[in-house]
Design a protein around this motif. Structure first.
Motif, PDB file in Angstrom:
ATOM      1  N   LEU A  67       2.448  13.355 -12.311  1.00  0.00           N
ATOM      2  CA  LEU A  67       2.323  14.706 -11.783  1.00  0.00           C
ATOM      3  C   LEU A  67       0.929  14.941 -11.210  1.00  0.00           C
ATOM      4  N   GLY A  68      -0.085  14.338 -11.811  1.00  0.00           N
ATOM      5  CA  GLY A  68      -1.437  14.395 -11.260  1.00  0.00           C
ATOM      6  C   GLY A  68      -1.526  13.664  -9.934  1.00  0.00           C
ATOM      7  N   GLN A  69      -0.832  12.533  -9.827  1.00  0.00           N
ATOM      8  CA  GLN A  69      -0.806  11.785  -8.570  1.00  0.00           C
ATOM      9  C   GLN A  69      -0.144  12.617  -7.481  1.00  0.00           C
ATOM     10  N   LEU A  70       0.929  13.302  -7.836  1.00  0.00           N
ATOM     11  CA  LEU A  70       1.599  14.161  -6.862  1.00  0.00           C
ATOM     12  C   LEU A  70       0.660  15.264  -6.381  1.00  0.00           C
ATOM     13  N   GLN A  71      -0.085  15.853  -7.281  1.00  0.00           N
ATOM     14  CA  GLN A  71      -1.043  16.886  -6.895  1.00  0.00           C
ATOM     15  C   GLN A  71      -2.101  16.322  -5.954  1.00  0.00           C
ATOM     16  N   ALA A  72      -2.592  15.130  -6.231  1.00  0.00           N
ATOM     17  CA  ALA A  72      -3.593  14.495  -5.364  1.00  0.00           C
ATOM     18  C   ALA A  72      -3.013  14.219  -3.978  1.00  0.00           C
ATOM     19  N   ILE A  73      -1.768  13.765  -3.924  1.00  0.00           N
ATOM     20  CA  ILE A  73      -1.108  13.512  -2.642  1.00  0.00           C
ATOM     21  C   ILE A  73      -0.976  14.820  -1.860  1.00  0.00           C
ATOM     22  N   ARG A  74      -0.578  15.880  -2.540  1.00  0.00           N
ATOM     23  CA  ARG A  74      -0.439  17.178  -1.873  1.00  0.00           C
ATOM     24  C   ARG A  74      -1.783  17.671  -1.328  1.00  0.00           C
ATOM     25  N   GLN A  75      -2.842  17.487  -2.102  1.00  0.00           N
ATOM     26  CA  GLN A  75      -4.164  17.935  -1.654  1.00  0.00           C
ATOM     27  C   GLN A  75      -4.621  17.154  -0.423  1.00  0.00           C
ATOM     28  N   THR A  76      -4.450  15.851  -0.451  1.00  0.00           N
ATOM     29  CA  THR A  76      -4.846  15.040   0.698  1.00  0.00           C
ATOM     30  C   THR A  76      -3.964  15.354   1.897  1.00  0.00           C
ATOM     31  N   GLY A  77      -2.672  15.456   1.681  1.00  0.00           N
ATOM     32  CA  GLY A  77      -1.742  15.729   2.767  1.00  0.00           C
ATOM     33  C   GLY A  77      -1.974  17.077   3.433  1.00  0.00           C
ATOM     34  N   ALA A  78      -2.477  18.046   2.688  1.00  0.00           N
ATOM     35  CA  ALA A  78      -2.717  19.382   3.238  1.00  0.00           C
ATOM     36  C   ALA A  78      -3.716  19.345   4.392  1.00  0.00           C
ATOM     37  N   GLN A  79      -4.615  18.378   4.376  1.00  0.00           N
ATOM     38  CA  GLN A  79      -5.599  18.237   5.453  1.00  0.00           C
ATOM     39  C   GLN A  79      -4.949  17.929   6.798  1.00  0.00           C
ATOM     40  N   PHE A  80      -3.775  17.305   6.761  1.00  0.00           N
ATOM     41  CA  PHE A  80      -3.132  16.801   7.966  1.00  0.00           C
ATOM     42  C   PHE A  80      -1.863  17.557   8.334  1.00  0.00           C
ATOM     43  N   HIS A  81      -1.478  18.495   7.508  1.00  0.00           N
ATOM     44  CA  HIS A  81      -0.191  19.171   7.677  1.00  0.00           C
ATOM     45  C   HIS A  81      -0.053  19.857   9.044  1.00  0.00           C
ATOM     46  N   ALA A  82      -1.129  20.381   9.575  1.00  0.00           N
ATOM     47  CA  ALA A  82      -1.070  21.095  10.851  1.00  0.00           C
ATOM     48  C   ALA A  82      -0.981  20.157  12.054  1.00  0.00           C
ATOM     49  N   LEU A  83      -1.235  18.877  11.855  1.00  0.00           N
ATOM     50  CA  LEU A  83      -1.187  17.900  12.947  1.00  0.00           C
ATOM     51  C   LEU A  83       0.245  17.389  13.089  1.00  0.00           C
ATOM     52  N   SER A  84       0.917  17.789  14.140  1.00  0.00           N
ATOM     53  CA  SER A  84       2.342  17.489  14.275  1.00  0.00           C
ATOM     54  C   SER A  84       2.649  15.994  14.397  1.00  0.00           C
ATOM     55  N   ASP A  85       1.721  15.217  14.914  1.00  0.00           N
ATOM     56  CA  ASP A  85       1.977  13.789  15.102  1.00  0.00           C
ATOM     57  C   ASP A  85       1.330  12.919  14.026  1.00  0.00           C
ATOM     58  N   ALA A  86       0.815  13.531  12.975  1.00  0.00           N
ATOM     59  CA  ALA A  86       0.147  12.777  11.906  1.00  0.00           C
ATOM     60  C   ALA A  86       1.161  11.969  11.111  1.00  0.00           C
ATOM     61  N   LYS A  87       0.802  10.721  10.832  1.00  0.00           N
ATOM     62  CA  LYS A  87       1.694   9.810  10.108  1.00  0.00           C
ATOM     63  C   LYS A  87       0.983   9.202   8.900  1.00  0.00           C
ATOM     64  N   VAL A  88       1.775   8.925   7.885  1.00  0.00           N
ATOM     65  CA  VAL A  88       1.306   8.218   6.697  1.00  0.00           C
ATOM     66  C   VAL A  88       2.049   6.888   6.661  1.00  0.00           C
ATOM     67  N   SER A  89       1.324   5.807   6.470  1.00  0.00           N
ATOM     68  CA  SER A  89       1.939   4.477   6.412  1.00  0.00           C
ATOM     69  C   SER A  89       1.975   3.976   4.975  1.00  0.00           C
ATOM     70  N   ILE A  90       3.080   3.382   4.612  1.00  0.00           N
ATOM     71  CA  ILE A  90       3.192   2.720   3.315  1.00  0.00           C
ATOM     72  C   ILE A  90       2.800   1.262   3.562  1.00  0.00           C
ATOM     73  N   LEU A  91       1.689   0.859   2.992  1.00  0.00           N
ATOM     74  CA  LEU A  91       1.168  -0.483   3.252  1.00  0.00           C
ATOM     75  C   LEU A  91       1.757  -1.540   2.332  1.00  0.00           C
ATOM     76  N   SER A  92       1.862  -1.210   1.035  1.00  0.00           N
ATOM     77  CA  SER A  92       2.348  -2.223   0.105  1.00  0.00           C
ATOM     78  C   SER A  92       2.752  -1.602  -1.214  1.00  0.00           C
ATOM     79  N   PHE A  93       3.500  -2.360  -1.979  1.00  0.00           N
ATOM     80  CA  PHE A  93       3.837  -2.044  -3.363  1.00  0.00           C
ATOM     81  C   PHE A  93       3.154  -3.098  -4.239  1.00  0.00           C
ATOM     82  N   LYS A  94       2.696  -2.673  -5.388  1.00  0.00           N
ATOM     83  CA  LYS A  94       2.108  -3.611  -6.347  1.00  0.00           C
ATOM     84  C   LYS A  94       2.723  -3.310  -7.710  1.00  0.00           C
TER      85      LYS A  94
END
Length: 95
Positions: A67-94
């Motif tokens: 749940l803390g990780q989800l909060q961190a993702i939401r906080q980081t993602g909020a910076q880019f939410h207004a950018l309509s073409d902004a993308k997040v890439s999944i690089l790898s699983f470990k």
């Protein structure tokens, strides 16, 4: 319960490792794929909530780290939410 990390690249090029207490992330993301910020945030919420609930089912309490990780993702993602073409890439699983 097997845990994992998934490495993401944010629209500004920064990379981060994200934690999940369960392998459920594999059901929602694919390494090498890119997602709009809003899609990534929605899928992260579903996946990490599900992962936390799997911990609750096994141990009787939710996973605060997921749940803390989800909060961190939401906080980081909020910076880019207004950018309509902004993308997040999944690089790898470990695992």
């Amino acid at each position: 319960m097997p845990e994992m990390t998934f490495r993401v690249r944010w629209p500004d090029g920064k990379e981060s490792d994200c934690y999940s207490p369960s392998l459920v992330i594999r059901e929602h993301f694919t390494p090498g794929q890119t997602y709009s910020v809003s899609d990534f945030l929605q899928k992260s919420a579903v996946a990490l909530t599900e992962a936390s609930e799997r911990v609750r089912a096994q141990y009787g309490f939710p996973c605060s780290r997921a749940l803390g990780q989800l909060q961190a993702i939401r906080q980081t993602g909020a910076q880019f939410h207004a950018l309509s073409d902004a993308k997040v890439s999944i690089l790898s699983f470990k695992f």
